[in-house]
Design a protein around this motif. Structure first.
Motif, mmCIF file in Angstrom:
data_model
loop_
_atom_site.group_PDB
_atom_site.id
_atom_site.type_symbol
_atom_site.label_atom_id
_atom_site.label_comp_id
_atom_site.label_asym_id
_atom_site.label_seq_id
_atom_site.Cartn_x
_atom_site.Cartn_y
_atom_site.Cartn_z
ATOM 1 N N ALA A 54 31.921 32.149 43.049
ATOM 2 C CA ALA A 54 33.372 32.381 43.094
ATOM 3 C C ALA A 54 33.980 31.662 44.295
ATOM 4 O O ALA A 54 33.343 31.521 45.334
ATOM 5 N N ASP A 55 35.235 31.244 44.116
ATOM 6 C CA ASP A 55 35.940 30.631 45.246
ATOM 7 C C ASP A 55 36.572 31.728 46.111
ATOM 8 O O ASP A 55 36.452 32.920 45.821
ATOM 9 N N ASP A 56 37.246 31.312 47.165
ATOM 10 C CA ASP A 56 37.790 32.272 48.133
ATOM 11 C C ASP A 56 38.865 33.182 47.544
ATOM 12 O O ASP A 56 38.960 34.346 47.915
ATOM 13 N N THR A 57 39.680 32.663 46.618
ATOM 14 C CA THR A 57 40.728 33.512 46.037
ATOM 15 C C THR A 57 40.121 34.622 45.181
ATOM 16 O O THR A 57 40.584 35.758 45.212
ATOM 17 N N VAL A 58 39.069 34.302 44.444
ATOM 18 C CA VAL A 58 38.395 35.319 43.632
ATOM 19 C C VAL A 58 37.692 36.324 44.541
ATOM 20 O O VAL A 58 37.740 37.530 44.289
ATOM 21 N N LYS A 59 37.053 35.832 45.603
ATOM 22 C CA LYS A 59 36.386 36.733 46.555
ATOM 23 C C LYS A 59 37.379 37.703 47.170
ATOM 24 O O LYS A 59 37.112 38.896 47.286
ATOM 25 N N SER A 60 38.530 37.191 47.551
ATOM 26 C CA SER A 60 39.571 38.035 48.152
ATOM 27 C C SER A 60 40.085 39.072 47.159
ATOM 28 O O SER A 60 40.254 40.251 47.498
ATOM 29 N N ALA A 61 40.322 38.646 45.928
ATOM 30 C CA ALA A 61 40.807 39.568 44.891
ATOM 31 C C ALA A 61 39.754 40.642 44.588
ATOM 32 O O ALA A 61 40.089 41.816 44.407
ATOM 33 N N CYS A 62 38.481 40.241 44.572
ATOM 34 C CA CYS A 62 37.405 41.208 44.305
ATOM 35 C C CYS A 62 37.240 42.180 45.469
ATOM 36 O O CYS A 62 36.930 43.359 45.247
ATOM 37 N N ARG A 63 37.448 41.714 46.667
ATOM 38 C CA ARG A 63 37.384 42.606 47.839
ATOM 39 C C ARG A 63 38.473 43.675 47.724
ATOM 40 O O ARG A 63 38.217 44.869 47.888
ATOM 41 N N GLU A 64 39.702 43.239 47.433
ATOM 42 C CA GLU A 64 40.806 44.187 47.268
ATOM 43 C C GLU A 64 40.531 45.140 46.106
ATOM 44 O O GLU A 64 40.741 46.350 46.214
ATOM 45 N N ALA A 65 40.020 44.600 44.998
ATOM 46 C CA ALA A 65 39.711 45.414 43.822
ATOM 47 C C ALA A 65 38.642 46.452 44.141
ATOM 48 O O ALA A 65 38.715 47.600 43.684
ATOM 49 N N SER A 66 37.660 46.076 44.948
ATOM 50 C CA SER A 66 36.599 47.012 45.338
ATOM 51 C C SER A 66 37.136 48.118 46.232
ATOM 52 O O SER A 66 36.770 49.295 46.069
#
Length: 171
Positions: A54-66
């Motif tokens: 995953a790129d950084d935008t997906v990582k950031s979105a997944c962090r928030e989602a978690s």
């Protein structure tokens, strides 16, 4: 990948809104069901992050989602939520954290999925813009492949559009 990040964020904020409303009504069973659905939605993206795909935008979105997921389960499973919260290296305790606020822009639906019936029997669906007028919906329904196959050149006697409910074709 930006579309994937947006999908994760939309799922997170939509679930946050719905679970928050359910918890206010003490609808715990409904909340749990929505959380299960949410986990099933975000799991593929979380798997991509864990594999390093995953790129950084997906990582950031997944962090928030978690983080949102942990806060959603906290009222029902406080010990698990606290353990997960500390694993993510979040500040303090989840029990003391403010309830997250959903983003209304991410919750707003831009499209609606109409079930399409032919002679009273459901045959498929049509997804179209929420603000589409009746004529646009009618044209889009008649252009669907399964509708054309079923009609097979027969004249349409009635085409009934109930806004934000259903489309029924009578042949």
């Amino acid at each position: 990948m930006e579309g994937e990040a947006n999908a994760v964020s939309k799922a997170a904020h939509k679930t946050l809104k719905l679970v928050g409303e359910d918890l206010e009504k003490l609808g715990f069973n409904k909340s749990v069901a929505r959380i299960y659905e949410y986990v099933n939605t975000i799991s593929p993206m979380l798997a991509k992050v864990s594999k390093g795909e995953a790129d950084d935008t997906v990582k950031s979105a997944c962090r928030e989602a978690s983080e949102i997921l942990i806060q959603l389960i906290a009222p029902m499973m406080p010990h698990l939520a606290e353990a997960c919260w500390s694993e993510l290296n979040c500040e303090g305790m989840v029990a003391n954290a403010a309830w997250p606020q959903f983003n209304p822009d991410l919750v707003a639906e831009n499209s609606f999925t109409y079930p399409v019936q032919i002679n009273g029997k459901r045959r498929g669906e049509l997804t179209i813009a929420v603000d589409a007028d009746k004529e646009t919906i009618e044209k889009a329904v008649l252009a669907l492949d399964f509708v054309a196959d079923k009609i097979n050149g027969q004249p349409v006697r009635k085409l009934i559009v109930v806004p934000k409910r259903i489309v029924n074709i009578v042949i």
